[in-house]
Design an enzyme around this catalytic site. Structure first.
Site, PDB file in Angstrom:
ATOM      1  N   GLU A 208       6.110   5.687  -9.365  1.00  0.00           N
ATOM      2  CA  GLU A 208       4.700   5.303  -9.197  1.00  0.00           C
ATOM      3  C   GLU A 208       3.946   6.255  -8.273  1.00  0.00           C
ATOM      4  O   GLU A 208       2.802   6.638  -8.573  1.00  0.00           O
ATOM      5  CB  GLU A 208       4.613   3.891  -8.585  1.00  0.00           C
ATOM      6  CG  GLU A 208       4.920   2.792  -9.568  1.00  0.00           C
ATOM      7  CD  GLU A 208       4.750   1.412  -8.958  1.00  0.00           C
ATOM      8  OE1 GLU A 208       4.524   0.478  -9.728  1.00  0.00           O
ATOM      9  OE2 GLU A 208       4.856   1.268  -7.728  1.00  0.00           O
TER      10      GLU A 208
ATOM     11  N   ASP B 134      -4.131  -5.060 -18.494  1.00  0.00           N
ATOM     12  CA  ASP B 134      -3.108  -4.023 -18.684  1.00  0.00           C
ATOM     13  C   ASP B 134      -3.111  -3.380 -20.077  1.00  0.00           C
ATOM     14  O   ASP B 134      -2.100  -2.824 -20.518  1.00  0.00           O
ATOM     15  CB  ASP B 134      -1.699  -4.577 -18.392  1.00  0.00           C
ATOM     16  CG  ASP B 134      -1.569  -5.073 -16.961  1.00  0.00           C
ATOM     17  OD1 ASP B 134      -2.231  -4.484 -16.087  1.00  0.00           O
ATOM     18  OD2 ASP B 134      -0.832  -6.044 -16.721  1.00  0.00           O
TER      19      ASP B 134
ATOM     20  N   HIS C  28       0.376   0.380 -13.227  1.00  0.00           N
ATOM     21  CA  HIS C  28       1.081  -0.810 -13.716  1.00  0.00           C
ATOM     22  C   HIS C  28       2.569  -0.496 -13.921  1.00  0.00           C
ATOM     23  O   HIS C  28       2.909   0.504 -14.559  1.00  0.00           O
ATOM     24  CB  HIS C  28       0.441  -1.258 -15.041  1.00  0.00           C
ATOM     25  CG  HIS C  28       1.041  -2.510 -15.588  1.00  0.00           C
ATOM     26  ND1 HIS C  28       0.987  -3.707 -14.901  1.00  0.00           N
ATOM     27  CD2 HIS C  28       1.726  -2.756 -16.727  1.00  0.00           C
ATOM     28  CE1 HIS C  28       1.611  -4.628 -15.623  1.00  0.00           C
ATOM     29  NE2 HIS C  28       2.064  -4.083 -16.729  1.00  0.00           N
TER      30      HIS C  28
ATOM     31  N   GLY D 193       0.790  -1.229   0.000  1.00  0.00           N
ATOM     32  CA  GLY D 193       0.000   0.000   0.000  1.00  0.00           C
ATOM     33  C   GLY D 193       0.821   1.276   0.000  1.00  0.00           C
ATOM     34  O   GLY D 193       0.349   2.318   0.452  1.00  0.00           O
ATOM     35  N   SER D 194       2.040   1.231  -0.543  1.00  0.00           N
ATOM     36  CA  SER D 194       2.817   2.483  -0.587  1.00  0.00           C
ATOM     37  C   SER D 194       2.170   3.476  -1.558  1.00  0.00           C
ATOM     38  O   SER D 194       2.224   4.689  -1.347  1.00  0.00           O
ATOM     39  CB  SER D 194       4.279   2.217  -0.974  1.00  0.00           C
ATOM     40  OG  SER D 194       4.389   1.791  -2.298  1.00  0.00           O
TER      41      SER D 194
HETATM   42  C1  GAR Z   1       3.196  -1.532  -7.498  1.00  0.00           C
HETATM   43  O1  GAR Z   1       4.512  -1.686  -7.966  1.00  0.00           O
HETATM   44  C2  GAR Z   1       2.213  -1.627  -8.649  1.00  0.00           C
HETATM   45  O2  GAR Z   1       2.665  -1.024  -9.828  1.00  0.00           O
HETATM   46  C3  GAR Z   1       2.091  -3.115  -8.799  1.00  0.00           C
HETATM   47  O3  GAR Z   1       2.015  -3.581  -7.469  1.00  0.00           O
HETATM   48  C4  GAR Z   1       2.805  -2.727  -6.640  1.00  0.00           C
HETATM   49  C5  GAR Z   1       2.022  -2.323  -5.417  1.00  0.00           C
HETATM   50  O4  GAR Z   1       2.836  -1.663  -4.472  1.00  0.00           O
HETATM   51  N1  GAR Z   1       0.942  -3.485  -9.571  1.00  0.00           N
HETATM   52  C6  GAR Z   1       0.946  -4.448 -10.501  1.00  0.00           C
HETATM   53  O5  GAR Z   1       1.917  -5.134 -10.746  1.00  0.00           O
HETATM   54  C7  GAR Z   1      -0.363  -4.643 -11.236  1.00  0.00           C
HETATM   55  N2  GAR Z   1      -0.185  -5.506 -12.371  1.00  0.00           N
HETATM   56  P1  GAR Z   1       2.187  -0.975  -3.197  1.00  0.00           P
HETATM   57  O6  GAR Z   1       1.302  -1.997  -2.508  1.00  0.00           O
HETATM   58  O7  GAR Z   1       3.350  -0.581  -2.314  1.00  0.00           O
HETATM   59  O8  GAR Z   1       1.404   0.221  -3.647  1.00  0.00           O
END
Ligand code: GAR
Length: 218
Positions: free
Chosen positions: A196, A167, A127, A12-13
């Site tokens: 991101e 995607d 993504h 969840g960052s």
């Molecule tokens: C992020 O890197 C996001 O781009 C990826 O999951 C991570 C979540 O990080 N999503 C995918 O790969 C979707 N296909 P977070 O929980 O720290 O926000």
């Protein structure tokens, strides 16, 4: 304020970036109405709770348990569709203006997409790849492997609209990430996550603003 629902599965960052930006100049006049996770132990749920955002855990297990003796593809598909249909119902109760997938690691079927879109609510996703380049889960690791093999020099991050094709929905914005100088996978992950956190907030802002001017849905 514009009402945001965030779907997560993990750390969840990116949710944190949205929490920190809500109702600031980066994401003006907004409120997060709910965070939904498909994983009970997702750290993002804690982040939401600590910030006074309502949470719901919506897991796939009870749906799979309906078919204990049958692990066939067809039954699995039925479980997914029932899960998605209930996900749409629980989200629509909050009357969100946008649904943001921020590290939500499930592929959403039309059982979810149709009712939400019929309510004119845009669904967007973050993504860790440029549009049309790497697709699905594990993109950062795959990019890293290709980089190590000398087959790749850059990757990226995008925010896009969600359609049934994984995607592949229309891009809202994307940014390249140079891989040169990265020594470890962790370093690349750090670079990508840094990009991101800016992009998910800006992508959300753009779609929210579009909705306010009436161009979205209606
Ligand atoms: C992020 O890197 C996001 O781009 C990826 O999951 C991570 C979540 O990080 N999503 C995918 O790969 C979707 N296909 P977070 O929980 O720290 O926000």
């Amino acid at each position: 304020p514009a009402r945001i629902t965030v779907l997560i599965s993990g750390t969840g960052s990116n949710l944190q970036a949205i929490i920190d930006s809500r109702n600031t100049a980066a994401l003006p006049n907004t409120v997060i109405v709910r965070v939904v996770s498909d994983r009970k132990d997702a750290y993002g749920l804690k982040r939401a709770e600590e910030n006074g955002v309502p949470t719901t855990y919506h897991g796939i297990l009870p749906y799979k348990k309906k078919y204990p003796d049958d692990s066939s593809e067809k039954k699995f598909e039925e479980a997914r569709r029932a899960y998605d249909s209930d996900l749409a119902k629980l989200i629509l109760i909050d009357r969100p203006d946008i649904v943001v997938c921020a590290g939500f690691m499930r592929i959403l079927t039309t059982e979810f997409l149709n009712p939400v879109k019929e309510s004119s609510i845009p669904i967007i996703n973050l993504h860790p790849s440029l549009h049309g380049d790497l697709i699905g889960a594990g993109c950062i690791k795959r990019a890293w492997k290709e980089f190590e093999e000398g087959k790749r020099k850059k990757t990226g991050v995008m925010v896009h609209y969600v359609i049934a094709e994984v995607d592949m929905g229309e891009m809202i914005l994307q940014q390249e990430v140079e891989m040169e100088g990265c020594v470890t996978l962790e370093e690349l992950e750090g670079r990508i996550h840094g990009v991101e956190h800016g992009l998910i907030v800006e992508g959300t802002r753009r779609v929210v603003e579009k909705g306010r001017t009436g161009k979205e849905g209606a």
